[in-house]
Scaffold this motif. Sequence first.
Motif, PDB file in Angstrom:
ATOM      1  N   THR A 121       0.865  -1.173   0.000  1.00 25.50           N
ATOM      2  CA  THR A 121       0.000   0.000   0.000  1.00 25.50           C
ATOM      3  C   THR A 121       0.902   1.222   0.000  1.00 25.50           C
ATOM      4  N   CYS A 122       0.400   2.290  -0.600  1.00 25.50           N
ATOM      5  CA  CYS A 122       1.218   3.500  -0.705  1.00 25.50           C
ATOM      6  C   CYS A 122       0.329   4.699  -1.033  1.00 25.50           C
ATOM      7  N   SER A 148       0.799   6.803  -3.512  1.00 24.60           N
ATOM      8  CA  SER A 148       0.599   6.806  -4.968  1.00 24.60           C
ATOM      9  C   SER A 148       1.262   5.565  -5.548  1.00 24.60           C
ATOM     10  N   LYS A 149       0.588   4.910  -6.474  1.00 24.98           N
ATOM     11  CA  LYS A 149       1.068   3.639  -7.021  1.00 24.98           C
ATOM     12  C   LYS A 149       2.182   3.833  -8.046  1.00 24.98           C
ATOM     13  N   CYS A 188      -2.076  -1.091  -3.894  1.00 23.01           N
ATOM     14  CA  CYS A 188      -3.200  -0.156  -3.907  1.00 23.01           C
ATOM     15  C   CYS A 188      -2.834   1.054  -3.060  1.00 23.01           C
ATOM     16  N   ARG A 189      -3.595   2.096  -3.249  1.00 29.58           N
ATOM     17  CA  ARG A 189      -3.348   3.311  -2.497  1.00 29.58           C
ATOM     18  C   ARG A 189      -3.766   3.126  -1.044  1.00 29.58           C
ATOM     19  N   ALA A 246      -4.704  10.141  -0.520  1.00 31.42           N
ATOM     20  CA  ALA A 246      -5.355   8.829  -0.614  1.00 31.42           C
ATOM     21  C   ALA A 246      -6.185   8.519   0.632  1.00 31.42           C
ATOM     22  N   HIS A 280      -8.523   5.271   1.706  1.00 26.92           N
ATOM     23  CA  HIS A 280      -7.995   4.077   1.032  1.00 26.92           C
ATOM     24  C   HIS A 280      -7.169   3.290   2.033  1.00 26.92           C
ATOM     25  N   ASP A 282     -10.643  -1.361  -3.479  1.00 28.09           N
ATOM     26  CA  ASP A 282      -9.265  -1.846  -3.313  1.00 28.09           C
ATOM     27  C   ASP A 282      -9.253  -3.251  -2.712  1.00 28.09           C
TER      28      ASP A 282
END
Length: 150
Positions: free
Chosen positions: A80-81, A83-84, A109-110, A125, A128, A133
């Motif tokens: 997870t982050c 921005s991908k 996924c974000r 994000a 999220h 997701d």
Amino acid sequence: MRAAIIYHSSHHGNTRKVLDALAAEFGVELVEASKASGIDLSSYDAVGFASGIYYSEFAQAVTACAEHLPAGMPAFLIYTCGSKSSRYGSAIRGVLAERANPLLGTFGCRGWDTFGLFRLIGGIAKHHPDDADLAAARAFYANKVLGAGE
């Protein structure tokens, strides 16, 4: 298929939220990276490694656990982050390649990110990982991990 996921989830618990959805649906065993020493990974059919992204990489504790995966055992990655990017996780990918561990796939996924200056604007994000997701994570696991065992 018997699978475990070794993970690190901090800050907002984004990664753990994704993993909890997989565990509930598929019975995957979740192992916190800090408690993974001494686990016999050879008893699994596949092992996943999951983390938030820190400076474009998985958490160091997770990457270190990948170094103990039996050579040739199938692996998969989940992250997870804020921005991908397809470039994340080069260190852990390198460890798996060196050990000849087939990579079944990577899911990202974000996730809500309030690192650094993002904190000043309430993060990015937000909300999220969301239901979409989590559905995508379940589809990834069913198709890439379970599908590989058939």
